[in-house]
Design an enzyme around this catalytic site. Sequence first.
Site, PDB file in Angstrom:
ATOM      1  N   HIS A 127     102.367 -29.707   5.313  1.00  0.00           N
ATOM      2  CA  HIS A 127     102.675 -30.595   4.188  1.00  0.00           C
ATOM      3  C   HIS A 127     101.739 -30.382   2.996  1.00  0.00           C
ATOM      4  O   HIS A 127     102.098 -30.751   1.869  1.00  0.00           O
ATOM      5  CB  HIS A 127     102.562 -32.050   4.628  1.00  0.00           C
ATOM      6  CG  HIS A 127     103.835 -32.631   5.143  1.00  0.00           C
ATOM      7  ND1 HIS A 127     105.038 -32.540   4.478  1.00  0.00           N
ATOM      8  CD2 HIS A 127     104.090 -33.361   6.279  1.00  0.00           C
ATOM      9  CE1 HIS A 127     105.974 -33.168   5.167  1.00  0.00           C
ATOM     10  NE2 HIS A 127     105.422 -33.665   6.261  1.00  0.00           N
TER      11      HIS A 127
ATOM     12  N   HIS B 250     102.152 -29.576  11.597  1.00  0.00           N
ATOM     13  CA  HIS B 250     103.108 -30.246  10.705  1.00  0.00           C
ATOM     14  C   HIS B 250     102.401 -30.838   9.489  1.00  0.00           C
ATOM     15  O   HIS B 250     102.812 -30.615   8.341  1.00  0.00           O
ATOM     16  CB  HIS B 250     103.836 -31.349  11.482  1.00  0.00           C
ATOM     17  CG  HIS B 250     104.837 -32.111  10.676  1.00  0.00           C
ATOM     18  ND1 HIS B 250     106.175 -31.817  10.683  1.00  0.00           N
ATOM     19  CD2 HIS B 250     104.698 -33.174   9.832  1.00  0.00           C
ATOM     20  CE1 HIS B 250     106.828 -32.651   9.883  1.00  0.00           C
ATOM     21  NE2 HIS B 250     105.948 -33.485   9.358  1.00  0.00           N
ATOM     22  N   GLU B 251     101.325 -31.591   9.731  1.00  0.00           N
ATOM     23  CA  GLU B 251     100.638 -32.249   8.611  1.00  0.00           C
ATOM     24  C   GLU B 251      99.966 -31.240   7.688  1.00  0.00           C
ATOM     25  O   GLU B 251      99.940 -31.436   6.468  1.00  0.00           O
ATOM     26  CB  GLU B 251      99.622 -33.262   9.146  1.00  0.00           C
ATOM     27  CG  GLU B 251     100.194 -34.341  10.049  1.00  0.00           C
ATOM     28  CD  GLU B 251     101.421 -35.025   9.486  1.00  0.00           C
ATOM     29  OE1 GLU B 251     101.478 -35.234   8.252  1.00  0.00           O
ATOM     30  OE2 GLU B 251     102.342 -35.322  10.265  1.00  0.00           O
TER      31      GLU B 251
ATOM     32  N   GLU C 277     102.336 -44.332   1.987  1.00  0.00           N
ATOM     33  CA  GLU C 277     103.727 -43.895   1.899  1.00  0.00           C
ATOM     34  C   GLU C 277     104.648 -44.995   2.446  1.00  0.00           C
ATOM     35  O   GLU C 277     104.344 -45.585   3.482  1.00  0.00           O
ATOM     36  CB  GLU C 277     103.934 -42.599   2.700  1.00  0.00           C
ATOM     37  CG  GLU C 277     105.298 -41.982   2.426  1.00  0.00           C
ATOM     38  CD  GLU C 277     105.561 -40.743   3.274  1.00  0.00           C
ATOM     39  OE1 GLU C 277     106.385 -39.926   2.868  1.00  0.00           O
ATOM     40  OE2 GLU C 277     104.949 -40.605   4.343  1.00  0.00           O
TER      41      GLU C 277
ATOM     42  N   ALA D  80     101.499 -39.537  12.164  1.00  0.00           N
ATOM     43  CA  ALA D  80     100.425 -39.014  11.329  1.00  0.00           C
ATOM     44  C   ALA D  80     100.876 -39.092   9.881  1.00  0.00           C
ATOM     45  O   ALA D  80     102.041 -39.353   9.585  1.00  0.00           O
ATOM     46  CB  ALA D  80     100.094 -37.571  11.712  1.00  0.00           C
ATOM     47  N   MET D  81      99.933 -38.835   8.957  1.00  0.00           N
ATOM     48  CA  MET D  81     100.250 -38.878   7.532  1.00  0.00           C
ATOM     49  C   MET D  81      99.496 -37.774   6.816  1.00  0.00           C
ATOM     50  O   MET D  81      98.281 -37.610   7.002  1.00  0.00           O
ATOM     51  CB  MET D  81      99.886 -40.250   6.943  1.00  0.00           C
ATOM     52  CG  MET D  81     100.140 -40.388   5.459  1.00  0.00           C
ATOM     53  SD  MET D  81     101.899 -40.192   5.054  1.00  0.00           S
ATOM     54  CE  MET D  81     101.750 -39.636   3.360  1.00  0.00           C
ATOM     55  N   GLU D  82     100.222 -37.035   5.948  1.00  0.00           N
ATOM     56  CA  GLU D  82      99.700 -35.836   5.317  1.00  0.00           C
ATOM     57  C   GLU D  82      98.911 -36.099   4.043  1.00  0.00           C
ATOM     58  O   GLU D  82      98.935 -35.285   3.112  1.00  0.00           O
ATOM     59  CB  GLU D  82     100.860 -34.889   5.002  1.00  0.00           C
ATOM     60  CG  GLU D  82     101.849 -35.396   3.946  1.00  0.00           C
ATOM     61  CD  GLU D  82     103.014 -36.192   4.512  1.00  0.00           C
ATOM     62  OE1 GLU D  82     104.017 -36.343   3.811  1.00  0.00           O
ATOM     63  OE2 GLU D  82     102.905 -36.666   5.668  1.00  0.00           O
ATOM     64  N   ASN D  83      98.179 -37.204   3.956  1.00  0.00           N
ATOM     65  CA  ASN D  83      97.419 -37.504   2.748  1.00  0.00           C
ATOM     66  C   ASN D  83      96.687 -36.258   2.247  1.00  0.00           C
ATOM     67  O   ASN D  83      96.124 -35.487   3.029  1.00  0.00           O
ATOM     68  CB  ASN D  83      96.394 -38.610   3.028  1.00  0.00           C
ATOM     69  CG  ASN D  83      97.037 -39.849   3.594  1.00  0.00           C
ATOM     70  OD1 ASN D  83      97.966 -40.402   3.037  1.00  0.00           O
ATOM     71  ND2 ASN D  83      96.534 -40.278   4.748  1.00  0.00           N
TER      72      ASN D  83
END
Length: 774
Positions: free
Chosen positions: A224, A220-221, A44, A185-188
Amino acid sequence: MPAVAPTLGRSLGASNITSPRAATKTGAPSSTAAVPQMFATQFERSSARFAFPCFDEPALKATFAATINVESPASDSYTILFNTPLLSQAYAGGRITAKFEATIIPISSYLVALAVGKFDYVEGVSSSGVPLRIYTPSSYAAYAQFALNVTTYILDFYETTYKYSYTKINKKLDQIAVAGLTGNAMENHGLCTYFPAFLICEPGSCTVGELQTIAEVVTHEIAHQWFGNLITAPWWSSLYLNEGFARYIQFVAVDYLHPEWKIFTSTETGPIGALSFYQWSYLRSMRADFLGTAPPVVVPETSSDNGNGNIFYEKGASVNRMLADFLGPTLWNAALAKQINDYAEGSPGVVDLLGSLGTVDAAVPDQFRPWLEQAGFPIVYVMLNQSTGIVTLVQTPIAATVWQQDSPQWWLPLRITATKGSMIVTPFLELDTHAGSVQLPETGAWDIRVDRAYSTFSIVCYADDLWDQTWTDFVDVATLPNECIVQSQGIFLLARTAWVAHGLVSQLAMAAGAVWSRASEPYALAGPAAATFLDSLLTYLAVLHAVPQAKYEAFLTAVGASMERAVTRVGLEGGDAVASQLRTAVYTLGALGDVPDITVSLLALFASSPATVPADVQAAAYQAAAMRGSDADLLVLTQLYRSTAPATPQHLNVVLGLSAAATVAQCEAALALVAAVPADWSSAVNNMLRMNPACRATAWAAAIAHAKTSFAAGCSSTAAILARLQMAGSSDQDAADITALLSEAAARVCVTPLQTQRLMHVVGINTRVAQLNY
């Protein structure tokens, strides 16, 4: 569908975690590690194109499968992860070849992810049968148990709340700790990545604050997976549709899991309060938005502005909470469930969202749209006519904005509490025009409080006679931790935008000081609130750079008087984290205000052993030495600067102390001393501009000279320079300096017209603040 190999262009690269503290606190690689432990990707917003050919835009979705080929000394040396479950894995010719299923829904390219490394894991399964795993560095699987518990319960909660099973999104949910991750963090899709401290923590040693951090980031993730992955914002300008919802939903989820944390009602700072809805989203977004320079929640696609995270995350979450509180959870969740089910696998826009909200309340689309499309927010001015018993409420923007909008009005669902003796009435007003009113059952004096639960995204400003109750509220310590903290933050922002005079802040400080200095009051209740208030007061002082020196010093004297009452309560050392925070604020404000007892105490500490002043009061002692000490004290500070290690807390405190110099000659000497270290010079100049009228002219001249040199050499320092120029005062010379500088910067294409407009807008507000009567 592309085969993805671990040689991607823009990835996190190789990293390693070999110790518990590295894993749980910083994720920093260990210098003793022989080989990297893992590889992972972060795509992202638009880095997937460096890994494989794709239309790298959020609305253009596709299904993805992968074959990943990794050089490996043995068949079991590495675990290979992708967004989807593993189909097969083979080892031949010194390489592992792993094949993965195709995604069962189309996803945006930025959500594709892979990871390769030596991992352990904990696993579970959701009520709907989804396999859950959290991958950790080798030997640290037990550190992920809390995150797994959160995941297991919250996946079920989301499926029930939003009426859409995760099994229709993905066949598995993996989460992994990644050292070196540039964001939280990242919601992959099906493979969420986390900075280690936001996912894993040493069992038995985790603080409540660390557990709350993990819970909030994980919820949160996972949110998503519905808001962002299943339905995706059509373009980055409407990222609110992903982030504003995931942010608000995280608080709802954590409140469901841990109501004892009081996520929506806690307002103080500290290990837990700092992670509350009020501190994390509500107050942060107000501070980002109140000057009128931030964009709307949803930025027009034609704008050159890329949006502001404090707006589309935090203000987005705040206006979502306002609407959710108004509708109630049943209608709010029904609207979101309809949005998800109607637009699953698509990219619905703002109009689609408003349509879904309109199915539960036909008035909502027109009411809510201005909150998304207009910049800024209103103040609500409250007046009581005692002879008629009518309360009048008037809304007006807190500041003009740099965004084109005519006479903005907002829809404000306002809950009012009116008290007269034993009589309490609670009228409700939906204010969607410039002014509205409510009729009380009796005439005469009433105590009027509006929006006590800070549900509406606005600041309440009372008529002079109604402010009196604010000070009464502070005397009643039971109200201090919540309502009075919210009210005091509002007063700070009102004073910063010239709606109220600085004297009102002085009254506020003295009223609050009278409470927390009383030894009979429960420290556990008053302490966190006092620390929060004083921290905010220090922040407020740092934006009073435009106020003439005489007014500024008078203000410090008034504030310092309340610190004198509090100093005996906090002492110099000992106590918990709140005591430490409170002590630092009390002594710093006392030093700046030249409170005799505090100044004498700090100078004595400095004279006794300047290098070992207690950490909580170290900065205050160094400031006192520079402002009120002798030439010999300044020489000691100079020697300390040269002997302390750069970037250490003590070194930074010394720089802060030097910035408090009392004469022009001392100011010039301080800047010359730190000139060889850019970070120290920048800190010193900024400190002088913000909080030292004696050094202000010297620091301003240095800032302008530095900006001219920087722009002549290139544009690399533009952001820092523009932030510093916002500290301009109200003089004609300041304005002339900025105008000339911006013209030169624009010629070199270092500053855009929008940046110029924002800067001059803030300088205009500074001028109005300086003209206020004390």
